[in-house]
Design a protein around this motif. Structure first.
Motif: not given
Lengths: 257, 257
Positions: B4-23
């Motif tokens: 249910e929680h997952k469905a709620l998240m997926k109901a949101r408008k945008r799917n954002i993809r990030l590339t991340v660098a970290y030490d």
């Protein structure tokens, strides 16, 4: 008292010369501080005392400020300790924190002084460019997002070569000494996202490299013109130069004797 | 509840993809931990919540262990936040600690999943060689003083290419999954004091790269023969491979989709 103490130190059998590399991020500069403030010299002398079984007072080619790094700082000290010189690097590096490394150790002539015998020093200044910073360069380069004109920077750097009074780039607070120095390398090169400036001279004034870099960067950004740079150098007036560049980009690269 | 929680998240408008660098030095790995233990994911989600004005739960291409670094970790999350995607990098990097950097941000298709859509991953492992360590590589490479036979290492790395059951290099504790993977790059190159190994495959088992590197280094040092390396791979027996190489040399280089 001071000269007696110095004579006592000089009466010791050996004069040892070390080359030291350090990441200056965690230290309040090179020069010995009163604990709990910790400088690179405090740590080196403490560990040298263990390795040489002797209280050690070292002399360095010069100070570096808080956050400034070194690939080739040179120090010397007198000792009666008996450890063979070819074992010093490994013995020291096994007990030093990982951000300080002894890279070379040698027996020196009795009259060698890391401070007074220095003929030339080379400093490197590193700038990271590009749209985003890099997590691995956060303490080891100055991050500048805006595009810079490398050719303009190269041309003003060449104005520094020769014998000049560098008072315009000298900060208050250094030891009183002549502001005239002879610089034979002042260059810039770019490799990928890293811009690297190299300066070699017979000596540098307090904050001189960082004040030059701050002003050269302003030329690269178009904030100052190449003509203004020449006027600043000629003015001998620190008020006209740009802000001091951050410590984290600066490296004492090597000292020649 | 979870779906249910997952469905709620997926109901949101945008799917954002990030590339991340970290030490990764200061973090207990990538995957979210219970405070006060801090993982990279905790920090990212906290700052994304500020920038997107939304509670954020991200999915990553995979975990990285404590001390492991990334140049190109990829994550995605669903949000109703309205910040334009071209402002996300600067907004995030202005509030993130300097050891985590968002290098790219993009709108993704609704069905894009950083975890499930991943087709190939590339890992880099860095080794520092030479007589003395380097203060600037203390958290970013494995320091090995003894000389290694790079040609021998190169030859055993080539044995890894192709489709294999990599159970001999799989640590206990990972998610249960098939130990069969297809690797198309397993190479080594030396530049100055740095030895760099590159691995590209359609997926990696838990500790697989570090266990491979530990064993390849033993071949380089002459502790194991190239023939033994082949036997270890064929044995499917983790007990026969060498110790896990240190986390600090490992980088998640990039993820292909």
């Amino acid at each position: 008292m001071k000269s007696e103490h110095k004579a006592l130190m000089k009466a010791r059998k050996r004069n040892i010369r070390l080359t030291v590399a350090y990441d200056g991020t965690a230290y309040h500069g090179f020069q010995r501080q009163t604990p709990p403030v910790v400088a690179v010299q405090n740590v080196l002398e403490e560990k040298l005392a263990i390795v040489f079984g002797d209280n050690i007072e070292l002399a360095a080619s010069g100070r570096t400020d808080a956050g400034v790094h070194a690939h080739g700082q040179v120090v010397n000290f007198f000792t009666d300790g008996t450890i063979p010189v070819d074992r010093v690097c490994r013995a020291m590096n096994s007990i030093l924190p990982e951000d300080i490394v002894v890279t070379e150790a040698a027996e020196a002539d009795r009259d060698f002084s890391a401070l007074h015998s220095a003929k030339r020093k080379t400093y490197i200044y590193r700038i990271l460019t590009g749209e985003v910073p890099c997590p691995f360069e956060r303490n080891t380069a100055w991050y500048i997002r805006r595009k810079m004109d490398i050719d303009a920077m190269k041309s003003v750097l060449s104005q520094l070569i020769g014998t000049h009074d560098y008072s315009a780039f000298r900060a208050a607070g250094g030891a009183p000494m002549s502001p005239v120095r002879t610089m034979d390398i002042a260059d810039i090169e770019q490799e990928g996202r890293i811009i690297r400036m190299t300066f070699r001279a017979d000596g540098f004034l307090y904050h001189m490299v960082r004040n030059i870099v701050g002003t050269v960067v302003d030329v690269g950004l178009g904030v100052k013109t190449p003509e203004q740079f020449g006027e600043i150098l000629a003015s001998l007036d620190r008020q006209r130069a740009s802000a001091t560049a951050p410590a984290c980009g600066l490296y004492l690269e090597c000292v020649e004797y």
